[in-house]
Motif scaffolding. Sequence first.
Motif, short mmCIF file in Angstrom:
data_model
loop_
_atom_site.label_atom_id
_atom_site.label_comp_id
_atom_site.label_asym_id
_atom_site.label_seq_id
_atom_site.Cartn_x
_atom_site.Cartn_y
_atom_site.Cartn_z
N LEU A 123 0.82 -1.20 0.00
CA LEU A 123 0.00 0.00 0.00
C LEU A 123 0.86 1.26 0.00
O LEU A 123 2.03 1.24 0.41
CB LEU A 123 -0.92 -0.01 1.24
CG LEU A 123 -1.91 -1.16 1.35
CD1 LEU A 123 -2.69 -1.05 2.65
CD2 LEU A 123 -2.87 -1.19 0.17
N ARG A 124 0.25 2.35 -0.42
CA ARG A 124 0.96 3.62 -0.41
C ARG A 124 1.11 4.11 1.04
O ARG A 124 0.26 3.90 1.87
CB ARG A 124 0.20 4.65 -1.22
CG ARG A 124 0.22 4.39 -2.72
CD ARG A 124 -0.47 5.52 -3.46
NE ARG A 124 -0.42 5.31 -4.91
CZ ARG A 124 -0.94 6.14 -5.81
NH1 ARG A 124 -1.54 7.25 -5.39
NH2 ARG A 124 -0.85 5.88 -7.09
N GLU B 11 7.82 4.97 3.95
CA GLU B 11 8.52 5.65 5.02
C GLU B 11 8.79 4.72 6.20
O GLU B 11 9.88 4.74 6.80
CB GLU B 11 7.70 6.87 5.47
CG GLU B 11 8.39 7.68 6.56
CD GLU B 11 7.55 8.88 6.98
OE1 GLU B 11 7.96 9.57 7.93
OE2 GLU B 11 6.48 9.09 6.38
N MET B 12 7.81 3.86 6.52
CA MET B 12 7.99 2.93 7.64
C MET B 12 9.05 1.90 7.32
O MET B 12 9.92 1.59 8.18
CB MET B 12 6.66 2.24 7.97
CG MET B 12 6.75 1.20 9.08
SD MET B 12 5.17 0.43 9.43
CE MET B 12 4.28 1.81 10.11
#
Length: 503
Positions: free
Chosen positions: A28-29, A33-34
Amino acid sequence: MPVVPLLYKLTAFAYKDYLSFGYVHVGLRGTEEMTRQYNVNVYAPAILIFKEHINKPADVIQARGMKKQVIDDFITQNKYLLAARLTSQKLFHELCPVKRSHRQRKYCVLLLTPEATKLSKPFEAFLSFALANTQDTVRFVHVYSNRQQEFASTLIPDSDTFQGKSAVSILERRTTGGRVVYKTLEAPWTGSESDKFTLLGYLDQLRRDPALLSSEAVLPDLTDELAPIFLLRWFYSASDYISDCWDSIFHNNWREMMPLLSLVFSALFILFGTVIVQAFSDSNDERESNPPDKEEAHEKAGKTEPSFTKENSSKIPKKGFVEVTELTDVTYTSNLVRLRPGHMNVVLILSNSTKTSLLQKFALEVYTFTGSSCLHFSFLSLDKHREWLEYLLEFAQDAAPIPNQYDKHFMERDYTGYVLALNGHKKYFCLFKPQKAVEEEEAMGSCSDLDSSLHLGESRGKSPCGLGPRPIKGKLSKLSLWMERLLEGSLQRFYIPSWPELD
């Protein structure tokens, strides 16, 4: 994968009391970042465990096709925080187990601190010390002293020095009853470098000399801080159950609900069927215990009620009457041919003229044996089924020979008062032949046309001397003794190849 794997769901359910579980689909978008922050390879599943700090995972495992045993071992090693808070006695037993041997010593470094809205400096310093000095034999825990006052007052010295301040104790549990040996730092814990150096010196000295823990005490049980009251627990359980049922009914597929609905309707069908059968059986019992007025008057006119004691009956009769059914071609199969194993049918032979008097005497004699569920009682009409009876008597070794059809007394032979105990399953019977009463012998002595070929105990069906009802009743005077021998199994048995038809 977009769907949570079943193996991960099972692991989450198994450790739901210790950890909170989450799931991230890296396709998923917004997940880049994670994955970049925690340096996660998106091409293989990874499990990250976070404890006191969320900016860095405490432990990570990543592999293709992780097995259940690998996941369980990984979760078990990271089941507790670095400095977990003791909130119940159960958690205290798990984190600080009792010493089993000298090689299995487990020490607990316990921080007793007042509760604060934010993480205080003493706790942050204690947490950093625990992270830097993680060992297999040492466990770091903390307790809110204002919530566990009795527990904290046992370890903290009674002085104003520790009033409202934090303290550190090193303890070892010796018994499950609460006995511990401990050592409390002399000064309050402020988290300074000197406090850390003092604590580290105690731990190093403890490895060499366990006698450092010189104080001894019996700790009280910890209060379960997270246990709700009974009404709240009941309310939470009821609300969860109702929400699950609501989701199952309105959000799940009806095809998935069919097994549950089938189970519910089956239970209701069995319940209502049992109630209906019980209601019908109760009505039948009432109907049998309350016979018509005509039958009551008929019984009162012909007999008196028997009185029996416990000494002369093995089982107390369940009913106040004897249920005697007629053996006909309709009841022949169920009452004899297909009789259950271990059951016997006691059949009285009578004629139309002797039916009333013999049935009354028969009921009096066998009444004490009606308590046994293995005995059934019937009567057979000699006028209708004489040939069936004479066929059976041919197999009795001591029975009188059956005359042929040209014998002038063929149809006058009297079998009234005979009693047959029939075992339908094993195909044998026991025979009771009536004994003459004194009145019958006197009456028979005055008769001149008595057939001398008849067996002892037999008389004519239509006696020319006009015997009354009392001699007829005398035929069954010793039936109760014969019934006792029948239950003892001491009577002679006559076997037959098969049961004849009852026309």
